[in-house]
Scaffold this motif. Structure first.
Motif, PDB file in Angstrom:
ATOM      1  N   MET A  18       0.828  -1.208   0.000  1.00 29.68           N
ATOM      2  CA  MET A  18       0.000   0.000   0.000  1.00 29.68           C
ATOM      3  C   MET A  18       0.863   1.259   0.000  1.00 29.68           C
ATOM      4  SD  MET A  18      -3.058  -1.190   2.553  1.00 29.68           S
ATOM      5  CE  MET A  18      -3.566   0.464   2.883  1.00 29.68           C
ATOM      6  N   MET A  19       1.963   1.252   0.756  1.00 29.23           N
ATOM      7  CA  MET A  19       2.843   2.413   0.791  1.00 29.23           C
ATOM      8  C   MET A  19       3.543   2.605  -0.553  1.00 29.23           C
ATOM      9  SD  MET A  19       2.538   3.894   3.634  1.00 29.23           S
ATOM     10  CE  MET A  19       0.900   3.339   3.961  1.00 29.23           C
ATOM     11  N   TYR A  20       3.929   1.516  -1.181  1.00 30.49           N
ATOM     12  CA  TYR A  20       4.574   1.610  -2.488  1.00 30.49           C
ATOM     13  C   TYR A  20       3.602   2.157  -3.528  1.00 30.49           C
ATOM     14  CZ  TYR A  20       6.660   0.197  -6.887  1.00 30.49           C
ATOM     15  OH  TYR A  20       7.138   0.186  -8.155  1.00 30.49           O
ATOM     16  N   MET A  21       2.370   1.686  -3.476  1.00 30.50           N
ATOM     17  CA  MET A  21       1.384   2.093  -4.479  1.00 30.50           C
ATOM     18  C   MET A  21       0.879   3.520  -4.262  1.00 30.50           C
ATOM     19  SD  MET A  21       1.244  -0.409  -6.490  1.00 30.50           S
ATOM     20  CE  MET A  21      -0.216  -0.330  -7.467  1.00 30.50           C
ATOM     21  N   SER A  22       0.995   4.052  -3.049  1.00 37.08           N
ATOM     22  CA  SER A  22       0.483   5.400  -2.804  1.00 37.08           C
ATOM     23  C   SER A  22       1.395   6.480  -3.361  1.00 37.08           C
ATOM     24  CB  SER A  22       0.239   5.624  -1.313  1.00 37.08           C
ATOM     25  OG  SER A  22       1.470   5.647  -0.620  1.00 37.08           O
ATOM     26  N   GLY A  23       2.611   6.138  -3.708  1.00 37.79           N
ATOM     27  CA  GLY A  23       3.522   7.106  -4.311  1.00 37.79           C
ATOM     28  C   GLY A  23       4.258   7.927  -3.278  1.00 37.79           C
ATOM     29  N   ASN A  24       5.223   8.721  -3.755  1.00 39.75           N
ATOM     30  CA  ASN A  24       6.074   9.500  -2.854  1.00 39.75           C
ATOM     31  C   ASN A  24       5.744  10.986  -2.853  1.00 39.75           C
ATOM     32  OD1 ASN A  24       7.461   7.228  -2.111  1.00 39.75           O
ATOM     33  ND2 ASN A  24       9.003   7.467  -3.695  1.00 39.75           N
ATOM     34  N   SER A  25       4.706  11.381  -3.550  1.00 36.98           N
ATOM     35  CA  SER A  25       4.361  12.796  -3.577  1.00 36.98           C
ATOM     36  C   SER A  25       3.585  13.169  -2.321  1.00 36.98           C
ATOM     37  CB  SER A  25       3.533  13.110  -4.814  1.00 36.98           C
ATOM     38  OG  SER A  25       2.332  12.372  -4.791  1.00 36.98           O
ATOM     39  N   LEU A  26       3.606  14.454  -2.006  1.00 34.15           N
ATOM     40  CA  LEU A  26       2.894  14.935  -0.825  1.00 34.15           C
ATOM     41  C   LEU A  26       1.451  15.246  -1.205  1.00 34.15           C
ATOM     42  CD1 LEU A  26       5.546  17.258   0.798  1.00 34.15           C
ATOM     43  CD2 LEU A  26       4.853  14.991   1.513  1.00 34.15           C
ATOM     44  N   GLN A  27       0.607  14.257  -1.037  1.00 36.93           N
ATOM     45  CA  GLN A  27      -0.817  14.405  -1.294  1.00 36.93           C
ATOM     46  C   GLN A  27      -1.564  13.940  -0.063  1.00 36.93           C
ATOM     47  OE1 GLN A  27      -1.679  12.158  -4.792  1.00 36.93           O
ATOM     48  NE2 GLN A  27      -0.342  13.385  -6.083  1.00 36.93           N
ATOM     49  N   ILE A  28      -2.820  14.288   0.021  1.00 36.28           N
ATOM     50  CA  ILE A  28      -3.597  13.953   1.211  1.00 36.28           C
ATOM     51  C   ILE A  28      -3.703  12.449   1.400  1.00 36.28           C
ATOM     52  CG2 ILE A  28      -5.853  14.062   0.069  1.00 36.28           C
ATOM     53  CD1 ILE A  28      -5.102  15.276   3.614  1.00 36.28           C
ATOM     54  N   PHE A  29      -3.806  11.712   0.294  1.00 33.69           N
ATOM     55  CA  PHE A  29      -3.930  10.259   0.392  1.00 33.69           C
ATOM     56  C   PHE A  29      -2.670   9.635   0.980  1.00 33.69           C
ATOM     57  CE2 PHE A  29      -3.469   6.016  -1.533  1.00 33.69           C
ATOM     58  CZ  PHE A  29      -4.585   5.426  -0.982  1.00 33.69           C
ATOM     59  N   SER A  30      -1.513  10.023   0.462  1.00 34.32           N
ATOM     60  CA  SER A  30      -0.274   9.428   0.965  1.00 34.32           C
ATOM     61  C   SER A  30       0.017   9.877   2.391  1.00 34.32           C
ATOM     62  CB  SER A  30       0.891   9.770   0.034  1.00 34.32           C
ATOM     63  OG  SER A  30       1.033  11.164  -0.095  1.00 34.32           O
TER      64      SER A  30
END
Length: 188
Positions: free
Chosen positions: A89-101
Motif C-alpha cells: 500500500m505504501m509503495y502504491m500510494s507514491g512519494n508525492s505529498l498528497q492527502i492520500f499518501s
C-alpha cells in the motif's frame, strides 16, 4: 336492459395464495427423507442424547496454560501479517505529498504506536502466575513486530523526502547553495 356480467374467476395463483397452507406433516409424511437427511424430531432427540452424553469435562491447568500461550503467540505474530500488505500500500500510494499518501503514513504510524502502548493490555487475559515467564518472550516478539511496522513508516517518510537525511538549504549548519544561474559550465 341487460345485466352486467359477473367478474371472471381469479387466477389459480391468487386462490392458492389466499388459501391456508396445508399441514406439512400430513402432506410430507408420504414422501421419504432424502439420503443423509433426518427429520427435525430425530435431530432434536439426537442433540438431547449428545448433550446428556457430554459431561462437563474439567481441563487440567497445564492444558489451559498451553492454550493461553498458543493464543498469545497468535496475537504476537499478527502484526507481522500486516507488514507485506502495508508495504504494498505504501509503495502504491507514491512519494508525492498528497492527502492520500499523508493519511496512509499517518495510519501506518498510528497502529503500531497504539499497539506498543497497549502491549500489556493485549496480553492481560493470558497473564497468570504459571504463564507470566513465558509471556515475556511473547511480548518481546509482539514489540518487535510493531517496531517493524514503524520501520516501514520511517522508510515511507524518508521516501517522501520528509526526513532531513540529505543535504538541503533549510538546515542551519550547511552552507548556502549557489543558484543555477551562477553556475559555470565547463564545456561552454
Amino acid at each position: 336492459m341487460s345485466q352486467p356480467l359477473p367478474p371472471p374467476p381469479p387466477p389459480q395463483w391468487v386462490v392458492a395464495l389466499n388459501s391456508p397452507m396445508p399441514n406439512p406433516t400430513k402432506a410430507a409424511s408420504s414422501i421419504p427423507d432424502p439420503p443423509g437427511f433426518s427429520s427435525s424430531k430425530a435431530v432434536g432427540k439426537q442433540r438431547e442424547k449428545q448433550q446428556k452424553d457430554q459431561q462437563p469435562t474439567t481441563s487440567k491447568p497445564e492444558e489451559t496454560d498451553a492454550l493461553k500461550i498458543k493464543k498469545a503467540w497468535e496475537i504476537a505474530i499478527a502484526p507481522s501479517k500486516q507488514i507485506p500488505m502495508n508495504a504494498i500500500m505504501m509503495y502504491m500510494s507514491g512519494n508525492s505529498l498528497q492527502i492520500f499518501s499523508i493519511m496512509m503514513v499517518f495510519m501506518l504510524f498510528k497502529g503500531p504506536i497504539q499497539g506498543l502502548f497497549n502491549t500489556n493490555a493485549a496480553f492481560a487475559k493470558f497473564d497468570t502466575e504459571s504463564t507470566r515467564a513465558k509471556l515475556v518472550g511473547v511480548k518481546a516478539v509482539y514489540v518487535l513486530m510493531q517496531l517493524g511496522l514503524l520501520a516501514l513508516g520511517i522508510w515511507k517518510v524518508n521516501a517522501m523526502g520528509l526526513l532531513p537525511t540529505t543535504r538541503s538549504d533549510w538546515l542551519a549548519w550547511e552552507s548556502e547553495r549557489q543558484p543555477l544561474e551562477r553556475a559555470y559550465f565547463a564545456f561552454s
